[in-house]
Design a protein around this motif. Sequence first.
Motif, PDB file in Angstrom:
ATOM      1  N   ALA A 110      -4.244   5.502   0.518  1.00 11.45           N
ATOM      2  CA  ALA A 110      -3.965   4.062   0.666  1.00 11.45           C
ATOM      3  C   ALA A 110      -4.186   3.279  -0.626  1.00 11.45           C
ATOM      4  O   ALA A 110      -4.778   2.200  -0.622  1.00 11.45           O
ATOM      5  N   CYS A 111      -3.704   3.804  -1.731  1.00 11.80           N
ATOM      6  CA  CYS A 111      -3.815   3.079  -3.006  1.00 11.80           C
ATOM      7  C   CYS A 111      -2.931   1.837  -2.988  1.00 11.80           C
ATOM      8  O   CYS A 111      -1.911   1.778  -2.302  1.00 11.80           O
ATOM      9  N   GLY A 112      -3.302   0.887  -3.817  1.00  9.02           N
ATOM     10  CA  GLY A 112      -2.516  -0.332  -3.928  1.00  9.02           C
ATOM     11  C   GLY A 112      -1.327  -0.155  -4.861  1.00  9.02           C
ATOM     12  O   GLY A 112      -1.405   0.527  -5.877  1.00  9.02           O
TER      13      GLY A 112
ATOM     14  N   ILE B 199       0.857  -1.191   0.000  1.00  9.32           N
ATOM     15  CA  ILE B 199       0.000   0.000   0.000  1.00  9.32           C
ATOM     16  C   ILE B 199       0.890   1.237   0.000  1.00  9.32           C
ATOM     17  O   ILE B 199       1.841   1.332   0.784  1.00  9.32           O
ATOM     18  N   CYS B 200       0.554   2.169  -0.874  1.00 10.33           N
ATOM     19  CA  CYS B 200       1.319   3.421  -0.940  1.00 10.33           C
ATOM     20  C   CYS B 200       1.264   4.134   0.419  1.00 10.33           C
ATOM     21  O   CYS B 200       0.257   4.081   1.120  1.00 10.33           O
ATOM     22  N   PHE B 201       2.349   4.797   0.760  1.00  7.54           N
ATOM     23  CA  PHE B 201       2.422   5.503   2.054  1.00  7.54           C
ATOM     24  C   PHE B 201       2.619   7.002   1.834  1.00  7.54           C
ATOM     25  O   PHE B 201       3.054   7.712   2.707  1.00  7.54           O
ATOM     26  N   ASN B 202       2.289   7.462   0.622  1.00  8.19           N
ATOM     27  CA  ASN B 202       2.599   8.856   0.340  1.00  8.19           C
ATOM     28  C   ASN B 202       1.426   9.806   0.494  1.00  8.19           C
ATOM     29  O   ASN B 202       1.585  11.012   0.357  1.00  8.19           O
ATOM     30  N   CYS B 203       0.244   9.279   0.737  1.00 11.29           N
ATOM     31  CA  CYS B 203      -0.835  10.081   1.314  1.00 11.29           C
ATOM     32  C   CYS B 203      -1.762   9.093   1.972  1.00 11.29           C
ATOM     33  O   CYS B 203      -1.512   7.882   1.946  1.00 11.29           O
ATOM     34  N   GLU B 204      -2.861   9.555   2.545  1.00  7.68           N
ATOM     35  CA  GLU B 204      -3.729   8.645   3.301  1.00  7.68           C
ATOM     36  C   GLU B 204      -4.740   7.923   2.419  1.00  7.68           C
ATOM     37  O   GLU B 204      -5.575   7.171   2.925  1.00  7.68           O
TER      38      GLU B 204
ATOM     39  N   ASN C 149      -2.567   4.944  -9.936  1.00  5.07           N
ATOM     40  CA  ASN C 149      -1.866   5.720  -8.902  1.00  5.07           C
ATOM     41  C   ASN C 149      -1.615   7.121  -9.409  1.00  5.07           C
ATOM     42  O   ASN C 149      -1.646   7.367 -10.608  1.00  5.07           O
ATOM     43  N   CYS C 150      -1.322   8.022  -8.497  1.00  9.18           N
ATOM     44  CA  CYS C 150      -0.814   9.324  -8.916  1.00  9.18           C
ATOM     45  C   CYS C 150       0.710   9.207  -9.007  1.00  9.18           C
ATOM     46  O   CYS C 150       1.285   8.151  -8.733  1.00  9.18           O
ATOM     47  N   ALA C 151       1.369  10.299  -9.351  1.00 13.66           N
ATOM     48  CA  ALA C 151       2.825  10.261  -9.555  1.00 13.66           C
ATOM     49  C   ALA C 151       3.565   9.798  -8.309  1.00 13.66           C
ATOM     50  O   ALA C 151       4.657   9.237  -8.393  1.00 13.66           O
ATOM     51  N   LYS C 152       2.959  10.030  -7.138  1.00 17.41           N
ATOM     52  CA  LYS C 152       3.673   9.726  -5.894  1.00 17.41           C
ATOM     53  C   LYS C 152       3.735   8.234  -5.602  1.00 17.41           C
ATOM     54  O   LYS C 152       4.577   7.792  -4.831  1.00 17.41           O
ATOM     55  N   GLY C 153       2.834   7.463  -6.207  1.00 20.20           N
ATOM     56  CA  GLY C 153       2.861   6.012  -5.983  1.00 20.20           C
ATOM     57  C   GLY C 153       4.116   5.378  -6.561  1.00 20.20           C
ATOM     58  O   GLY C 153       4.938   4.798  -5.822  1.00 20.20           O
TER      59      GLY C 153
HETATM   60  S1  SF4 Z   1      -0.791   6.767  -5.276  1.00 22.01           S
HETATM   61 FE1  SF4 Z   1      -1.062   8.955  -4.885  1.00 22.01          FE
HETATM   62  S2  SF4 Z   1      -3.223   9.149  -4.242  1.00 22.01           S
HETATM   63 FE2  SF4 Z   1      -2.660   6.987  -4.058  1.00 22.01          FE
HETATM   64  S3  SF4 Z   1      -1.987   6.748  -1.894  1.00 22.01           S
HETATM   65 FE3  SF4 Z   1      -0.154   7.135  -3.158  1.00 22.01          FE
HETATM   66  S4  SF4 Z   1       0.107   9.347  -3.005  1.00 22.01           S
HETATM   67 FE4  SF4 Z   1      -1.983   8.927  -2.387  1.00 22.01          FE
END
Ligand code: SF4
Length: 927
Positions: free
Chosen positions: A55-57, A48-53, A85-89
């Motif tokens: 919680a995308c896979g 699970i991504c940890f770069n915002c809340e 995902n967004c760029a942060k994933g």
């Molecule tokens: S992929 Fe982007 S929107 Fe999704 S949890 Fe990560 S940072 Fe957040």
Amino acid sequence: MTAFVPFTPAAGQLTNFPPVERWDDWSEYDPAAWPKKVARKYMLIPTICFNCEAACGLLAYVDKDTQQIRKFEGNPAHPGSRGRNCAKGPATINQVHDPERLLYPLKRSGPRGSGKWERTTWDEVLDTLAGRIRRALLEDRRTEIMYHVGRPGQDGYMDRVLQAWGVDGHNSHTNVCSSGARLGYTLWQGADRPSPDHANARFILMLSAHLETGHYFNPHAQRIIEGKMAGAKIAVIDTRLSNTAARADYWLSAWPGSEAAILLAMANVILQEERYNRAFMERWVNWETYLRCQHPEVEVTFDNFLQAIKVHYATYTPAFAERESGVNASLIVEVAHGIANAGSAFASHVWRNAASGNEGGWQVARCLEFLSVLTGSIGTRGGTSPNSWDKFAPAPFIKPAPQKVWSELLWPREYPLCHHEMSFLLPHFLKAGRGRVDTYFTRVYNPVWTNPDGASWLEVLQDEEKIGLHAALTPIWSETAWFADYVLPMGNAAERHDLMSQETQAGSWIGFRQPVLRVAREKIGQPVRWTYEANPGEVWEEDEFWIELSWRIDPDGNLGVRQYFESPYRPGAKLSVDEYYQWIFEHSVPGLPEAAATEGLTPLAYMRKYGAFEVTRETYNLHEKPLHAAQLEGASIDPLTHLVGKDGQVIGVEIDGKAVTGFTTPSRKLEFFSQTMQDWHWPEYAIPTYIKSHVHREQIDHSKGEYVLLPTFRLPTLIHTRAGNAKWLYEISHTNPLWVHPRDAERLGLRTGSLAKVQTEIGYFVIRIWVTEAIRPGIVACSHHLGRWRLAKDSGGDRWSTALADLQQVGQGQWRLRQLQGIAPFASADPDSDRVWWKDAGVHQNLTFPVHPDPISGMHCWHQKVRVALADADDRYGDVFVDTNKAFQVYQEWLQKTRPAPGPDGLRRPLWMLRPLKPDAAAYRLA
Ligand code: SF4
């Protein structure tokens, strides 16, 4: 070696993702080797991504030859993010391989903040911390242990740890983030957040800022676009032309703080034109209580209710809203009609932005929800539900009892209705002698940089009388970690276990974050006892850290702590992280054991394989759910309120002769009228109202160079302070100029690129300006995501993202931060570090903001009244000056606005309202 056979999808098969049956043995060509065709063999492991809340896979691609992670892509099996995902994933890969990352625990070897560090052992760290905490528990100093979290990234784990210790020590960042809106939503529905069903909406109204660039970002954004493609209209109220507003059908650029006036004008249109959903309101709004309390002169009938509120809101005309907001009255009416035309498929959301910028901002959420109530769009397909319907948090085994103490450092009596801890006032409380902190954990939290008034933070962090020991648990260096005693490296998205769920849609799911290399090793038959054995360096995962620390606090079990960290499968043995999740997946996630069994897997193995599980496909109209026979056995119904009670608890409400669940408010209905506001000294705000902001037009004199500064917006590619270790993200975004409208630029004699000085109540910052029509005249704006600094040449901050800075105390309480060098190439194990081409690190602004605690919600009101002028000759780009003496004065001024507890029955706070880690009911009583 077997020959590489590229995956050939069958006709019509989705080609964007590797099929799950091949995740253990996936092959694809290495794009970096192009034009050669070099095959790579991978294990694909979900996390699970940890770069915002949100919680995308993610799917981690682990190279079978090197046992290293090579990239992250989306997990198609995740019900919330659905492979996107967004760029942060994908940038998680930068964080894993960051040559600047912390790999070993550090202990300071000079005075706090001196920047002198030595490597230490985890044993030494754990023994020191455990010894202090054990002593505090033995001496009954249970409010002196504090865990202060920035990015939680997990659901429930830490609550259990802190309650097992019996301390009132949970602190969060929420009052600098979202507590304004949370109070507004709580007053209506009990749950503190909305869950809009964007994909099925016919009209979507958003008060943007962080909304579709931050929290909920990707899962919401994809569903908004789905709704739009299906014909939904989108309206955005935002002073600034945000990314979301740029894609909307209607952009309402309001004067900051006037949003509630606009929303009430829309409500007035719907009321006067009788476009409301009468049947829904009559059943689900607590209108009888409103009439009894505020209109005792009339008979309690629904028609009289409608008449009363039509009269009350008649003053909120579109013309009035136009005068307040600057938004054209006809546009307000047009959007109101769009909302009414959507019927019960009107979705809405506010996150940060106006609710977090203004004094009284919590009413913005309340007035927005009013529109959903008027149209009967609560809990409907295409409407907006309470978040608690869609966020699924499973129970762990043996839950500790609530703590018996109450910390006034966290929940001071001046703010009985604050939605979360008054976290950003901690330095002032400590300076005012209200208490001390013996052992202070900051966990993925950077208050020196993120909070307003960061200089007051660094003053108290350096004072060992006020904070006995500070341990910073963090995946990366931060401005706050610099002032710690211990800097403890913790895992990122691919290096830890966590459970997460978010209200991303009208359905619920659970996501499982995993330490990817540990799982990979276990798959090839190499058992791993502790996650740090598989992680880089000596990076721990927090779950194991807290288990180990708790055992050392209570080695013989006499304190009653250890029992919560013993295995549910092996009595008396230390809990393993596998066992913790095994138990939850076996007992607390409905449907998971059955789904796992159909594949011949254990529930834990199923979650390790897929990384997520859909708990409920659709969650509409749960308030109408009938109470079943077993619930009703021994229950009684109050003849006046129709509340269904059992064993001293309210369990539902009778509607039209049927006992149903209702909402989690005291009345179990949607509370247009709040008895709580009435009882807790704020009767003038008992119903949705417009409160003039501290940056209302009347406060601003343009002839004196005064403006409103919007500092709350996020760049979609950055994270508060944790993007600093992601080189791709900083390559995309590394500057945060001040947005200025052309008319204002002309008045000020500024052009794009001019250096401006922005003066706040307690200091100033120096920044370049960007002249743009994307901001309302009279307002300036600056993203808060940039301006990172480090105080030493090659430590204390990632060099991808921080400026080398000099921090000086130039007088008593007066601090000056000056950038010495921007971002520059540097030598490291990553050849990209030598190719860094960007120089700008941005400008920090939060240091110059005094605290502005809303007297009711407790939310820091971020918007600032500032003076903007051409910079002086001796000003340099990025200069910051601040006076903490003035900051303390402003804190005292805002404190005067409060109406302290006790409320009814001598309580500190209403018992029904949410509170992280609710203490025992006895602790709610003021002595
Ligand atoms: S992929 Fe982007 S929107 Fe999704 S949890 Fe990560 S940072 Fe957040």
